[in-house]
Write a protein that holds these residues in place. Structure first.
Motif, PDB file in Angstrom:
ATOM      1  N   VAL A   1       4.399 -17.085   0.372  1.00 22.20           N
ATOM      2  CA  VAL A   1       5.601 -17.123  -0.463  1.00 22.20           C
ATOM      3  C   VAL A   1       6.257 -15.750  -0.366  1.00 22.20           C
ATOM      4  N   VAL A   2       7.405 -15.679   0.303  1.00 28.52           N
ATOM      5  CA  VAL A   2       8.095 -14.419   0.544  1.00 28.52           C
ATOM      6  C   VAL A   2       9.295 -14.311  -0.367  1.00 28.52           C
ATOM      7  N   ASN A   3       9.332 -13.249  -1.182  1.00 30.93           N
ATOM      8  CA  ASN A   3      10.440 -13.020  -2.114  1.00 30.93           C
ATOM      9  C   ASN A   3      11.217 -11.772  -1.729  1.00 30.93           C
TER      10      ASN A   3
ATOM     11  N   GLN B   1      -9.002 -19.102   1.211  1.00 34.96           N
ATOM     12  CA  GLN B   1      -9.063 -18.604  -0.153  1.00 34.96           C
ATOM     13  C   GLN B   1      -8.706 -17.130  -0.175  1.00 34.96           C
ATOM     14  N   PRO B   2      -7.562 -16.784  -0.772  1.00 35.04           N
ATOM     15  CA  PRO B   2      -6.629 -17.665  -1.456  1.00 35.04           C
ATOM     16  C   PRO B   2      -5.814 -18.502  -0.467  1.00 35.04           C
ATOM     17  N   SER B   3      -5.311 -19.629  -0.939  1.00 34.14           N
ATOM     18  CA  SER B   3      -4.497 -20.496  -0.090  1.00 34.14           C
ATOM     19  C   SER B   3      -3.012 -20.226  -0.282  1.00 34.14           C
ATOM     20  N   GLU B   4      -2.672 -19.389  -1.268  1.00 37.89           N
ATOM     21  CA  GLU B   4      -1.274 -18.993  -1.472  1.00 37.89           C
ATOM     22  C   GLU B   4      -1.206 -17.486  -1.591  1.00 37.89           C
ATOM     23  N   VAL B   5      -0.318 -16.882  -0.822  1.00 39.08           N
ATOM     24  CA  VAL B   5      -0.190 -15.422  -0.788  1.00 39.08           C
ATOM     25  C   VAL B   5       1.267 -15.051  -1.009  1.00 39.08           C
ATOM     26  N   SER B   6       1.527 -14.176  -1.955  1.00 41.97           N
ATOM     27  CA  SER B   6       2.886 -13.713  -2.248  1.00 41.97           C
ATOM     28  C   SER B   6       3.166 -12.410  -1.508  1.00 41.97           C
ATOM     29  N   LEU B   7       4.321 -12.346  -0.849  1.00 45.96           N
ATOM     30  CA  LEU B   7       4.696 -11.178  -0.049  1.00 45.96           C
ATOM     31  C   LEU B   7       6.129 -10.769  -0.354  1.00 45.96           C
ATOM     32  N   LYS B   8       6.465  -9.540   0.065  1.00 41.33           N
ATOM     33  CA  LYS B   8       7.828  -9.059  -0.093  1.00 41.33           C
ATOM     34  C   LYS B   8       8.544  -9.048   1.264  1.00 41.33           C
ATOM     35  N   LYS B   9       9.771  -9.500   1.255  1.00 38.93           N
ATOM     36  CA  LYS B   9      10.572  -9.517   2.476  1.00 38.93           C
ATOM     37  C   LYS B   9      10.816  -8.091   2.972  1.00 38.93           C
ATOM     38  N   GLY B  10      10.711  -7.923   4.287  1.00 39.50           N
ATOM     39  CA  GLY B  10      11.032  -6.641   4.897  1.00 39.50           C
ATOM     40  C   GLY B  10       9.934  -5.605   4.858  1.00 39.50           C
ATOM     41  N   VAL B  11       8.809  -5.917   4.206  1.00 36.08           N
ATOM     42  CA  VAL B  11       7.685  -4.968   4.126  1.00 36.08           C
ATOM     43  C   VAL B  11       6.582  -5.449   5.071  1.00 36.08           C
ATOM     44  N   PRO B  12       6.136  -4.621   6.008  1.00 29.51           N
ATOM     45  CA  PRO B  12       5.085  -5.040   6.950  1.00 29.51           C
ATOM     46  C   PRO B  12       3.865  -5.567   6.205  1.00 29.51           C
ATOM     47  N   VAL B  13       3.241  -6.596   6.782  1.00 35.68           N
ATOM     48  CA  VAL B  13       2.087  -7.207   6.144  1.00 35.68           C
ATOM     49  C   VAL B  13       0.901  -7.194   7.096  1.00 35.68           C
ATOM     50  N   ARG B  14      -0.279  -6.966   6.520  1.00 31.39           N
ATOM     51  CA  ARG B  14      -1.525  -7.025   7.274  1.00 31.39           C
ATOM     52  C   ARG B  14      -2.428  -8.053   6.584  1.00 31.39           C
ATOM     53  N   LEU B  15      -2.634  -9.198   7.244  1.00 30.60           N
ATOM     54  CA  LEU B  15      -3.495 -10.242   6.707  1.00 30.60           C
ATOM     55  C   LEU B  15      -4.862 -10.143   7.381  1.00 30.60           C
ATOM     56  N   ARG B  16      -5.899 -10.007   6.566  1.00 33.65           N
ATOM     57  CA  ARG B  16      -7.264  -9.920   7.098  1.00 33.65           C
ATOM     58  C   ARG B  16      -7.951 -11.273   6.891  1.00 33.65           C
ATOM     59  N   PHE B  17      -8.086 -12.039   7.970  1.00 28.89           N
ATOM     60  CA  PHE B  17      -8.754 -13.333   7.909  1.00 28.89           C
ATOM     61  C   PHE B  17     -10.237 -13.137   8.235  1.00 28.89           C
TER      62      PHE B  17
ATOM     63  N   ALA C   1       0.852  -1.178   0.000  1.00 30.90           N
ATOM     64  CA  ALA C   1       0.000   0.000   0.000  1.00 30.90           C
ATOM     65  C   ALA C   1       0.891   1.232   0.000  1.00 30.90           C
ATOM     66  N   PRO C   2       0.278   2.402  -0.226  1.00 31.04           N
ATOM     67  CA  PRO C   2       1.097   3.614  -0.236  1.00 31.04           C
ATOM     68  C   PRO C   2       1.900   3.777   1.047  1.00 31.04           C
ATOM     69  N   GLU C   3       1.390   3.293   2.171  1.00 28.93           N
ATOM     70  CA  GLU C   3       2.120   3.411   3.437  1.00 28.93           C
ATOM     71  C   GLU C   3       3.100   2.261   3.622  1.00 28.93           C
ATOM     72  N   ALA C   4       3.480   1.563   2.516  1.00 29.43           N
ATOM     73  CA  ALA C   4       4.425   0.446   2.557  1.00 29.43           C
ATOM     74  C   ALA C   4       3.900  -0.690   3.421  1.00 29.43           C
ATOM     75  N   MET C   5       2.589  -0.882   3.385  1.00 33.84           N
ATOM     76  CA  MET C   5       1.968  -1.993   4.095  1.00 33.84           C
ATOM     77  C   MET C   5       1.342  -2.940   3.081  1.00 33.84           C
ATOM     78  N   GLN C   6       1.725  -4.214   3.153  1.00 31.02           N
ATOM     79  CA  GLN C   6       1.112  -5.207   2.283  1.00 31.02           C
ATOM     80  C   GLN C   6      -0.184  -5.684   2.938  1.00 31.02           C
TER      81      GLN C   6
ATOM     82  N   GLU D   1      -0.823  -8.921  11.881  1.00 31.13           N
ATOM     83  CA  GLU D   1       0.223  -8.079  11.337  1.00 31.13           C
ATOM     84  C   GLU D   1       1.597  -8.564  11.791  1.00 31.13           C
ATOM     85  N   PHE D   2       2.539  -8.570  10.873  1.00 33.42           N
ATOM     86  CA  PHE D   2       3.936  -8.886  11.183  1.00 33.42           C
ATOM     87  C   PHE D   2       4.784  -8.455   9.989  1.00 33.42           C
ATOM     88  N   THR D   3       6.083  -8.527  10.131  1.00 32.60           N
ATOM     89  CA  THR D   3       7.000  -8.187   9.040  1.00 32.60           C
ATOM     90  C   THR D   3       7.785  -9.429   8.657  1.00 32.60           C
TER      91      THR D   3
END
Length: 372
Positions: free
Chosen positions: A370-372, A299-315, A283-288, A347-349
């Motif tokens: 999947v973290v790249n 669903q989805p059962s596979e999620v692609s993320l970037k290393k080092g960028v904070p992530v917010r998963l909404r279950f 996101a613009p605030e560097a939040m995935q 939320e985690f990084t």
């Protein structure tokens, strides 16, 4: 000279084809890196299994393992090869750990072409079990989610049939009552359809079945449609997600009900819906941010993320079943309750690259980051 080289080439091809049909045995060359990689891919990817003895089948490093468990505390474990043929059990030993407080570990011993064990009887219909078999000093450990019947997981003679496949066959959401599966689908026209199938997803007779569907303050009757293929109820038209409760007396549970958050679908496209992969995006605030729906699976059962960028998963849990009430992402230290019919934010990084699993507390529902 060219003729001789041609004959040699044909002979070599014939020999290669014959070699493929030979059963592996003593003196057989070790698998190549390519074949080992293919076998590993088969083990890691979700795929359907037959149940030669009417039990539950999971992949292992040496083929497959089938568990047949019954309500009276009796267990049978079959070792199967890649072609679902029984492997010898000579010299094998093992145990079964049941996820139930106070239940002792069950010791397994060879008997004929399989292993057997016995423990106290069960009153539960659904239990997680971990089976460990050791043969030739090599252990095989697998987790099963057992659905217990009085005489075993499923009726005898179910060879070649798939047991407890929770895939939505009609594009809806799947729940269980004992050995029966219910798939519930909401359409924009307001119609709610309910398919009832057995342990192997075969339709069961609907004659005499009736219940109700409740949503948005409405309560409407649920009855078989004229063709007898599914049960149907008519709510007011809507294209908005709404909390929907299906009440349907079932064998062994006359007060059965299940509640979903159903998103109405177009009738024509409903059966064609399928899980898709989601690409994490910053996101613009560097939040995935990624939204994951939970209803008999992720669903989805596979999620692609970037290393080092904070992530917010909404279950978003769209059901009230017990299996999905906890989320575990062990590689990132996440263990969190997922209340039914609500959204839970995690939320985690991600500080490392690779593929990392996330599961329910019982290990039955599975996904991966999947973290790249």
């Amino acid at each position: 000279m060219k003729h001789w080289m041609g004959w040699l080439l044909i002979a070599g091809l014939v020999a290669a084809c014959d070699k493929k049909t030979e059963a592996p045995g003593a003196g057989a060359p070790p698998p190549t890196t390519a074949s080992a990689s293919a076998k590993q891919a088969h083990e890691n990817e979700p795929h359907e299994h037959a149940s030669p003895h009417g039990g539950l089948v999971e992949s292992s490093s040496r083929g497959h393992v089938e568990l047949v468990a019954s309500r009276d505390g009796k267990y049978r474990v079959y070792l199967l090869d890649d072609d679902m043929k029984v492997r010898p059990v000579e010299g094998a030993s093992g145990s079964i750990k049941v996820a139930k407080a106070g239940y002792p570990n069950v010791v397994l011993a060879p008997e004929g072409d399989h292993l057997v064990g016995e423990g106290p009887a069960h009153t539960d219909e659904h239990l997680a079990m971990v089976v460990t078999v050791v043969q030739g000093g090599k252990p095989e450990t697998l987790r099963f989610n057992a659905h217990l019947e009085a005489k075993g997981h499923a009726a005898a003679g179910a060879e070649g049939m798939k047991a407890h496949d929770h895939t939505p066959l009609q594009g809806g959401m799947v729940a269980m009552s004992g050995e029966l599966h219910l798939e519930v689908l909401s359409q924009r026209s307001g119609e709610v359809r309910v398919w009832v199938t057995d342990a192997f997803r075969k339709p069961v007779p609907l004659e005499g079945m009736k219940g109700t569907v409740n949503a948005g303050g409405q309560s409407v009757p649920l009855t078989p449609e004229p063709g007898g293929q599914f049960l149907t109820a008519k709510l007011s038209p809507s294209d908005q997600e709404r909390e929907t409760t299906v009440r349907l007396p079932m064998p062994g549970d006359p007060e059965y009900f299940i509640t979903f958050l159903l998103t109405p679908k177009d009738a024509r496209a409903a059966a064609a819906s399928a899980p898709i992969k989601s690409e994490g995006r910053a996101a613009p605030e560097a939040m995935q941010e990624v939204t994951i729906n939970v209803a008999g699976g992720y669903q989805p059962s596979e999620v692609s993320l970037k290393k080092g960028v904070p992530v917010r998963l909404r279950f978003i849990r769209k059901d009230t079943g017990g299996c999905s009430e906890e989320l575990v992402i062990p590689d990132f230290g996440v263990k969190k309750a997922l209340p039914g019919l609500t959204e839970t934010v995690v939320e985690f990084t991600p500080d490392k690259t690779g593929t990392f699993p996330f599961t329910c507390g019982m290990g039955m529902l599975k996904g991966q980051l999947v973290v790249n």
